[in-house]
Design an enzyme around this catalytic site. Sequence first.
Site, PDB file in Angstrom:
ATOM      1  N   HIS A 182      39.706 -14.658 -16.570  1.00 22.43           N
ATOM      2  CA  HIS A 182      40.403 -15.783 -17.198  1.00 22.43           C
ATOM      3  C   HIS A 182      39.436 -16.388 -18.227  1.00 22.43           C
ATOM      4  O   HIS A 182      38.221 -16.314 -18.053  1.00 22.43           O
ATOM      5  CB  HIS A 182      40.703 -16.801 -16.086  1.00 22.43           C
ATOM      6  CG  HIS A 182      41.530 -17.975 -16.504  1.00 22.43           C
ATOM      7  ND1 HIS A 182      41.009 -19.048 -17.168  1.00 22.43           N
ATOM      8  CD2 HIS A 182      42.845 -18.254 -16.315  1.00 22.43           C
ATOM      9  CE1 HIS A 182      41.966 -19.938 -17.373  1.00 22.43           C
ATOM     10  NE2 HIS A 182      43.093 -19.483 -16.867  1.00 22.43           N
ATOM     11  N   ASP A 204      34.694 -16.731  -9.466  1.00 23.13           N
ATOM     12  CA  ASP A 204      35.822 -17.583  -9.835  1.00 23.13           C
ATOM     13  C   ASP A 204      36.904 -17.377  -8.768  1.00 23.13           C
ATOM     14  O   ASP A 204      37.587 -16.356  -8.763  1.00 23.13           O
ATOM     15  CB  ASP A 204      36.320 -17.171 -11.225  1.00 23.13           C
ATOM     16  CG  ASP A 204      37.670 -17.787 -11.578  1.00 23.13           C
ATOM     17  OD1 ASP A 204      38.190 -18.592 -10.779  1.00 23.13           O
ATOM     18  OD2 ASP A 204      38.203 -17.453 -12.655  1.00 23.13           O
ATOM     19  N   GLN A 263      42.068 -18.191  -7.997  1.00 22.47           N
ATOM     20  CA  GLN A 263      43.286 -17.512  -7.537  1.00 22.47           C
ATOM     21  C   GLN A 263      43.153 -16.957  -6.124  1.00 22.47           C
ATOM     22  O   GLN A 263      44.059 -16.277  -5.645  1.00 22.47           O
ATOM     23  CB  GLN A 263      43.656 -16.375  -8.502  1.00 22.47           C
ATOM     24  CG  GLN A 263      43.997 -16.837  -9.901  1.00 22.47           C
ATOM     25  CD  GLN A 263      45.275 -17.657  -9.979  1.00 22.47           C
ATOM     26  OE1 GLN A 263      46.074 -17.682  -9.037  1.00 22.47           O
ATOM     27  NE2 GLN A 263      45.483 -18.338 -11.089  1.00 22.47           N
ATOM     28  N   LYS A 269      45.764 -25.759  -7.553  1.00 22.43           N
ATOM     29  CA  LYS A 269      46.431 -24.488  -7.262  1.00 22.43           C
ATOM     30  C   LYS A 269      46.593 -24.276  -5.756  1.00 22.43           C
ATOM     31  O   LYS A 269      47.118 -23.260  -5.318  1.00 22.43           O
ATOM     32  CB  LYS A 269      45.631 -23.328  -7.861  1.00 22.43           C
ATOM     33  CG  LYS A 269      45.638 -23.294  -9.390  1.00 22.43           C
ATOM     34  CD  LYS A 269      45.037 -22.000  -9.886  1.00 22.43           C
ATOM     35  CE  LYS A 269      44.547 -22.072 -11.312  1.00 22.43           C
ATOM     36  NZ  LYS A 269      45.604 -22.156 -12.313  1.00 22.43           N
ATOM     37  N   CYS A 301      45.894 -17.018 -20.487  1.00 26.42           N
ATOM     38  CA  CYS A 301      44.475 -17.331 -20.699  1.00 26.42           C
ATOM     39  C   CYS A 301      43.596 -16.122 -20.426  1.00 26.42           C
ATOM     40  O   CYS A 301      42.517 -16.250 -19.832  1.00 26.42           O
ATOM     41  CB  CYS A 301      44.030 -18.513 -19.845  1.00 26.42           C
ATOM     42  SG  CYS A 301      44.849 -20.033 -20.270  1.00 26.42           S
TER      43      CYS A 301
END
Lengths: 149, 406
Positions: B121, B198, B201, B224, B361
Amino acid sequence: MSSNHPLDQLYRQVIMDHYKNPRNRGVLEGTNVDVNMNNPTCGDRIHLTMKVEDGRVADVKFEGEGCSISMSSASMMTQAIKGKTVEEALRLAHIFSDMIQGKAYDDSVDLGDIEALQGVSKFPARIKCATLAWKALEKGLHGHEHEGR
Amino acid sequence: MKVNEIRALFPILHQNVNGHPLVYFDSAATSQKPLPVIEALDRYYREYNSNVHRGVHTLGTKATDAYEGAREKARRFLNARSMQEIIFTRGTTSALNLVASSYGRAHVNEGDEIVITYMEHHSNLIPWQQLAKQTGATLKYIPLQEDGTIDLNDVEATVTPAVKIVAIAHVSNVLGTINPIREIARIAHERGAIIVVDAAQSAPHMKIDVQELDCDFLAFSGHKMCGPTGIGVLYGKRELLEQMEPIEFGGEMIDFVELYDSTWKELPWKFEGGTPIIAGAIGLGAAIDFLEQVGLDAIAAHEHELAQYALERMADLEGVTVYGPKERAGLVTFNIDGVHPHDVATVLDAEGIAIRAGHHCAQPLMKWLDVTATARASFYLYNTKEEIDRFIAALQKAKEYFSHVF
């Protein structure tokens, strides 16, 4: 699908025709106006080339990638401004901007095919698709307003 | 897991959009919020809103306890060794920027290398691109396999001893690929590099154990995972965080301030300049409690079932291309031949179905896929197979509609 589907006010026949058969598609060589613009939130992009002579848009072509609304709007825009004076083209851009935002707009000018995009104003998420080509036009003509006088 | 009981806790799901019951398939962009989170925020503002770590009044103590209590919940959520390893940030983006600006600027020099992947991303790409530019380091990309996964041989080949930082998504927001973080961390550490994960997600959808992954830094966002916007977490190994300089200076993060010099508070507060994100952290704490009560393993299993069901049903649709591997997290990114993803999303919206369309993104990944944009349906604990059936029916409608208007 029935003809009164709610999407029909967005995807009018004339819009899909311009999407399928874009007018003035390509890149003009040796022009004095060359604009690249994209919509960074969605990835749509347009490359607009114009030949501006004696204060008039003598020729125009566009290349790009995007959805049916952005590409048909670009096609209609080139069709509408070809041969027009810079002032007329910018006036059209102004009227288009009012129309697409759902505001009252100057209806003394015949908009032709462009009028089909009026339905986009009811789909706020798609307004930016429709305005990309016109923003490129305004950027490209900026500074050419008083040429050829 | 009883989906109907879960759905009852999400007021926003019970509404019609464009004349149809809402199907919310955009949780990878931001999730919806359950009552326990909404009520925790409401209670904070109604009953004990106060600044933290200062003053001696009762409300201030309550607010401080709740704010630091949320830090303990985040520590437990990640199985970090101590609360000093949990820094509250504005979200994943600011957490990753903190690592790049503080750790990166101190440890990366000209001639060094930074390694990321094609599936990052922008928030785990541009901070490293900038760091490489500022330091004269080289940015390198681990290539992807045809199906959008990473081959550990490519990791071995890319992560040379010149590499200082490996930064990688735990789960791709486009492909749904679940990356083998533990193995990549081992390779990075063997070559003397650190690994930054990261987890934007992954944290909402699966159990994460930072000690088991052996990652050096890990970042995620609250919004999220059923929490509010504007709050996220940076986990960092204590020995690394201790050496690092703050990147924001001001109140709250200082120890002694003199005219020409100051000293910083200890971890984690030295990285939390200014009045912290108090309500956000409390909301995140409530979200963590909620997710743990449902069970992260149950959530992962539910989403796996939904994703596999969606893949199965979409395989039957002619002219639909799905991107990414079969084994994946709970999202499906796709295109319909001859129909731009924006147009797909508009047709689905008219049916009350919210999906994402665009480049997500991840512009370098779009180039790798050789597309300008894609459509994405992403699932969460509150979604159902019946909703996927409606989604499939709407895709069919979109195909028909566009073949009709053409």
